[in-house]
Scaffold this motif. Structure first.
Motif, short mmCIF file in Angstrom:
data_model
loop_
_atom_site.label_atom_id
_atom_site.label_comp_id
_atom_site.label_asym_id
_atom_site.label_seq_id
_atom_site.Cartn_x
_atom_site.Cartn_y
_atom_site.Cartn_z
N LEU A 78 0.90 -1.01 0.12
CA LEU A 78 0.03 0.05 -0.12
C LEU A 78 0.94 1.25 -0.20
O LEU A 78 1.40 1.71 1.09
N THR A 79 1.09 1.73 -1.23
CA THR A 79 2.07 2.80 -1.33
C THR A 79 1.40 4.16 -1.16
O THR A 79 0.19 4.26 -1.09
N GLU A 84 -3.12 8.00 -1.76
CA GLU A 84 -3.69 9.37 -2.17
C GLU A 84 -5.10 8.94 -3.09
O GLU A 84 -6.03 9.71 -2.88
N LYS A 85 -4.79 8.02 -3.80
CA LYS A 85 -5.97 7.76 -4.76
C LYS A 85 -7.25 6.99 -3.88
O LYS A 85 -8.36 7.42 -4.37
N LEU A 86 -6.75 6.62 -2.73
CA LEU A 86 -8.03 6.17 -1.81
C LEU A 86 -8.66 7.46 -1.06
O LEU A 86 -9.77 7.36 -1.03
N LYS A 87 -8.04 8.03 -0.79
CA LYS A 87 -8.48 9.42 -0.17
C LYS A 87 -9.34 10.35 -1.18
O LYS A 87 -10.46 10.87 -0.88
N SER A 88 -8.94 10.21 -2.59
CA SER A 88 -9.64 11.00 -3.43
C SER A 88 -10.84 10.25 -4.09
O SER A 88 -11.45 10.52 -5.02
N LYS A 89 -11.09 9.12 -3.36
CA LYS A 89 -12.12 7.83 -3.89
C LYS A 89 -11.78 7.55 -5.16
O LYS A 89 -12.72 7.09 -5.90
N ASN A 94 -12.08 -2.54 -1.57
CA ASN A 94 -12.31 -3.65 -2.37
C ASN A 94 -11.36 -3.82 -3.62
O ASN A 94 -10.76 -4.66 -3.70
N TYR A 95 -10.79 -2.68 -3.97
CA TYR A 95 -10.01 -2.57 -5.26
C TYR A 95 -8.51 -3.17 -4.66
O TYR A 95 -7.73 -3.99 -5.27
N LEU A 96 -8.09 -2.73 -3.38
CA LEU A 96 -7.06 -2.92 -2.61
C LEU A 96 -6.98 -4.75 -2.37
O LEU A 96 -5.81 -5.25 -2.64
N VAL A 97 -7.94 -5.08 -2.15
CA VAL A 97 -8.10 -6.76 -1.99
C VAL A 97 -8.02 -7.41 -3.18
O VAL A 97 -7.42 -8.43 -3.06
#
Lengths: 609, 352
Positions: A78-79, A84-89, A94-97
């Motif tokens: 998890l870089t 950042e992408k996670l924060k900006s939705k 689920n994408y990470l999983v």
């Protein structure tokens, strides 16, 4: 069954052996790589247990699994870029999983993993990273602030108290007919929250209030887990709650066309309890909403057909013989009828549900607990003028004995007092999630806030004795703590008895609160009195205050006699003699002799003059 | 001095009517509840792991005929007790070696009528025995024709082809004691660090056999088998042994109970002349009262017995008086009038 070949490892799928593996480590790694790539389901867990020479693949249901960030080449997958992408939705969890950045491990696969708490802990051996270090605690413990400063034993207690806390358990409580429900007036969100409050819905269902707490004794009234409350605060609604209880009954049908009927029973009904009992029922036999009701008063009037069929046969009268089967408020309860519903069961019978509401204002004996496994029982409600107060005129809501802290090792409680105070001054909740200090000194952080508002940075206050007005020699640590009111209340538990009901068979006192029972004087208590040699006290407990009876014993044959009320003489059923001794015995002994007679053994009693 | 002691004697005596048995039971029972929680074992330190804690107390109080782990402490005569060689010699003399312990395999030849016992040579060496010694022992004690034909076996010639007889003899020989004393069990040598003495510890309790061995200090031999003590030294010794064993077991768990209570229990158990347990086959089962017995265990059995034999309950005990609701004859209830009121008047008039 297949036999093990040398150099091979058993392979189990969901506990069943399916074959052998030659290189277990390689096999396990391959399965994991495939899972991370999405070739096989993410729900598959595989573990190599070297000690047992076994590889376990688990795909079945019922396994507890927990997400971890995968580490590759000593760096979490998890870089910052992904974060950042996670924060900006742009992406979601689920994408990470799905992309093999986070994976779920079950208990067995965890045995193969070395999980780092933080990024700094990563070594070349580390395989995974905790998503959040606070997740090493469960949900309940995570609702408690600063749990890392408390002892594990207190965490276990907290988990129990959380279940017992009153609050807003459901927003549709008005429509619900729970058999028992407790609702807290004015529930508050804690001043010191944790991430558990943000990630779940519990902010909408709070179960406590923020109390101003002074860590002080009060004339010995808060010794040993007793707490002292400010009566003014209680009068203004502190810890006030409502208790709902639902009574229900049904018009049952019986074979033979008979059925129950909701109505006020006629005085001729069997088991009629007297006019006063039914006085609050309306004509349909059901009580109206907003009626005040006391113990022993009927809520639902109901008549039922007689228990035994033959009672009706031969009666011949026009009136049907009925039995009173009304629902009566239980002993020790009182309240207001909150709501009445009349409906139909699936069997097309009439059902009544009546919800009783009663106000529960904190009183002596009610139980409170903070979020640190610190429970206490109210021992005194002090009038505000007698409570200690600060220079600003603040009177604490609750006085907690300082002895409760050091032996229980609940330093989180002290931290919460400080943080709660700071947050109350700041007007914004503070965060108390486990392990979030990140090297900063919490005491310093909260001290600064307190200082800004003109308070001592260590939370101490000069308190003035409410009775004399003289300041205490020592400063008192004062702060704000979130307290839960637990549903154990004296008013639901209190029971007294001096004389009362007895059992039919033994003539001994009944047992249990519902039956107005007495407290059992058991075998060990009996032993204690024997050991003390207190023979008359023992006799009083076991005979005079229990099942004493006077019996007639025939002087001729030693069997029980009886008094013939018509002929006005004592009669021995065996030898017809009329010389008797009146003897005091326990009724249980009479029953014993009667039962021995039922075994075809004839006991006889010989008496000394 | 004697006078003051005599005067104070009464002060320390138990008062009449004191329920000593109940107090003893409570005094042992209460700490006993703690024992269940702390039942740890000191594994390995003492190689003879003996039963301890609650199981041992139960075993003693029930007066079990044989303890689960019998142990005998054997001290040597003062003249030889400091020499290891002598102690070793004594150990060889006492240590019980059963044929099956040293036998690795048994070969029965029914056509020739022989039984061949193949030895475990390590065991044989450890016990200091040779096949020849075994053979002579077997010939002497079991009257069989045994010959040591090589260094690892003994062959018994039966001179018959009766299958049953051969098989029976095999079993008999395997059970027979080759050296040492029957029932003595495995014997180990220990050293008392304080006195520099060597003593023996046997995992058996045949004191009757062991005590007759020469070189043993007969005054110091002890065992944890109450019945062995009883058979050899009588009830008084058994009473002492019982109290001592109780105390030892409680001390092991660091539970302090006044020894008076333990002596009372031992007294009650040995009062009849033989050690008896407190349970339904012992003290409780021999109570005078039908009701007291029926209230404890096997209610129906006692009631039927009472009915069949026309028993009369004298109503002298505690249980039966509580049952009917009388004042119990204990403590304040133990006081009785021995003279009738009318008789009192007579005595007075005589004086006048």
């Amino acid at each position: 069954m297949a036999t093990l070949k040398k150099g091979k490892t058993y392979l189990y799928l969901n506990g069943r052996i399916i074959g052998f593996v030659e290189d277990p480590q390689k096999f396990v790694n391959e399965v994991r790589t495939a899972r991370r790539k999405g070739v096989i389901s993410g729900e598959v867990n595989v573990a190599y247990i070297a000690k047992l020479n076994v590889v376990n693949i688990n795909t079945d249901r019922g396994r507890v699994r927990k997400p971890y960030i995968i580490i590759e080449n000593m760096a979490p997958k998890l870089t910052k870029d992904l974060l950042e992408k996670l924060k900006s939705k742009e992406i979601n969890f689920n994408y990470l999983v799905r992309n093999g950045i986070i994976e779920y491990l079950d208990a067995e696969e965890e045995e193969n993993a070395l999980v780092a708490f933080t990024e700094h802990d990563i070594t070349d051996q580390t395989t995974h990273l905790e998503v959040d270090i606070a997740s090493i605690f469960g949900f309940t413990i995570n609702t408690s602030p600063f749990p890392e400063h408390n002892s594990l034993a207190r965490h276990a207690m907290l988990a129990n108290f959380t279940k017992q806390a009153e609050g807003l358990y459901a927003t549709n409580f008005n429509q619900r007919f729970d058999s028992r429900a407790y609702l807290l007036f004015y529930p508050q969100v804690p001043a010191v929250t944790t991430t558990a409050y943000d990630s779940t819905n519990i902010k909408n269902h709070p179960s406590g209030q923020n109390f101003v707490v002074a860590l002080s004794t009060y004339y010995g009234y808060n010794m040993a887990d007793a707490i002292v409350l400010n009566r003014a605060a209680v009068d203004r609604g502190l810890g006030r709650s409502i208790f709902y209880k639902t009574y229900s009954d049904e018009e049952r049908r019986y074979p033979g066309g008979q059925r129950d009927r909701f109505k006020i029973p006629a005085p001729t009904a069997e088991g009629y309890m007297g006019e006063n009992v039914y006085s609050k029922l309306s004509d349909d036999g059901i009580i109206e909403p907003e009626m005040q009701i006391q113990e022993g008063e009927a809520l639902i009037g109901k008549v039922a057909p007689p228990r035994f069929l033959e009672e009706n046969i031969g009666a011949g009268g026009l009136e049907e013989k009925v039995r009173d089967d009304s629902t009566v408020l239980k002993t020790g309860e009182k309240g207001t009828v909150d709501s009445v519903i009349l409906t139909e069961s699936t069997g097309a019978t009439k059902i009544v549900k009546i919800r009783i509401r009663s106000l529960k204002i904190p009183e002596n004996g009610d139980k409170f607990a903070s979020r640190h496994g610190q429970k206490g029982v109210v021992a005194l409600l002090v009038p505000p003028e007698d409570m200690p107060f600060t220079a600003e005129g603040i009177i604490p809501d609750l006085l907690l004995n300082p002895h409760s802290i050091p032996t229980r090792l609940t330093f989180g409680h002290l931290l919460e007092m400080l943080a709660g105070k700071a947050s109350a001054l700041n007007g914004a909740p503070l965060d108390g999630t486990a392990f979030t200090d990140k090297g900063t000194d919490r005491l310093e952080q909260y001290g600064k806030i307190l200082n800004n508002y003109g308070f001592e940075q260590n939370g101490n206050e000069v308190l003035y004795d409410g009775i004399t007005g003289i300041p205490f020699k020592a400063q008192v640590f004062t702060g704000v703590v979130y307290y839960n009111r637990l549903y154990h209340m004296v008013s639901n538990k209190i029971q007294v008895r001096s004389r009362g009901k007895v059992q039919i068979l033994t003539h001994q006192p009944t047992e249990g609160k519902a039956r107005q029972g007495a407290l059992r004087f058991g075998e060990m208590e009996r032993d204690a009195l024997i050991g003390y040699g207190a023979s008359l006290l023992l006799k009083e407990r076991l005979l005079d205050q229990s099942d004493k009876t006077e019996v007639l014993i025939c002087k001729e044959c030693g069997s029980f006699g009886y008094y013939d009320h018509i002929k006005k003489v004592n009669v021995c059923p065996l030898c017809k003699s009329s010389s008797f001794s009146e003897v005091e015995i326990s009724y249980a002994f009479k029953v014993l002799l009667d039962e021995i007679k039922a075994l075809h053994i004839l006991p006889s009693v010989k008496l000394n003059e | 001095m004697a006078k003051t002691l005599d005067k104070d004697k009464e002060k320390y005596m138990v008062q009449y009517g004191e329920p000593v048995g109940m107090i003893a039971a409570q005094s042992v029972g209460e700490p006993g509840t703690q024992m269940i929680l702390r039942s740890f074992h000191l594994a390995g330190i003492e190689s003879t792991i003996s039963t301890s804690g609650l199981p041992r107390i139960v075993e003693l109080v029930d007066a079990k005929k044989k303890p689960a782990t019998p142990v005998t402490y054997i001290y040597l005569n003062k003249s030889i007790s400091k020499s290891f060689d002598k102690a070793d010699e004594m150990q060889k003399k006492i240590n019980e070696v059963v044929m099956s312990n040293i036998t690795r395999r048994t070969i029965e030849n029914f056509t020739k009528g022989t039984i061949r016992f193949l030895f475990n040579r390590q065991e044989l060496e450890l016990e200091g025995l040779s096949p020849k010694q075994v053979a002579t022992r077997l010939e002497k004690h079991l009257e069989v024709d045994a010959k040591a034909e090589d260094e690892k076996s003994v062959t018994v010639h039966m001179h018959t082809k009766n299958l049953k007889l051969i098989r029976a003899t095999t079993v008999k020989i395997l059970k027979s004691v080759i050296s040492g004393i029957e029932g003595a069990g495995k014997v180990m040598i220990r050293k008392d660090e304080k006195t520099d003495e060597f003593y023996l510890v046997a995992a058996g309790s045949n004191m009757e056999g062991i005590i007759n061995v020469d070189g043993i200090d007969k005054s110091r031999i002890t065992t944890n088998d109450i019945f062995s003590v009883y058979r050899l030294f009588g009830v008084e010794a058994a009473r002492n042994a019982l109290a001592m064993e109780l105390k030892k077991t409680l001390d092991e768990q660091k539970i302090s109970v006044n020894q008076r209570h333990l002596y009372l229990i031992s007294d009650a158990m040995t009062a009849s002349g033989t050690p008896k347990g407190v349970g339904r086959h012992g003290l409780s089962g021999e109570k005078n009262s039908v009701f007291a017995r029926a209230a404890y265990e096997e209610t129906v059995k006692h009631l039927i017995h009472a009915a069949a034999y026309g028993e009369v309950d004298p109503m002298k005990g505690v249980t039966e008086n509580i049952l009917v609701g009388k004042q119990i004859p204990i403590g304040t209830g133990s006081v009785r009038l021995t003279i009738k009121k009318e008789d009192m008047a007579k005595i007075k008039s005589k004086k006048d």
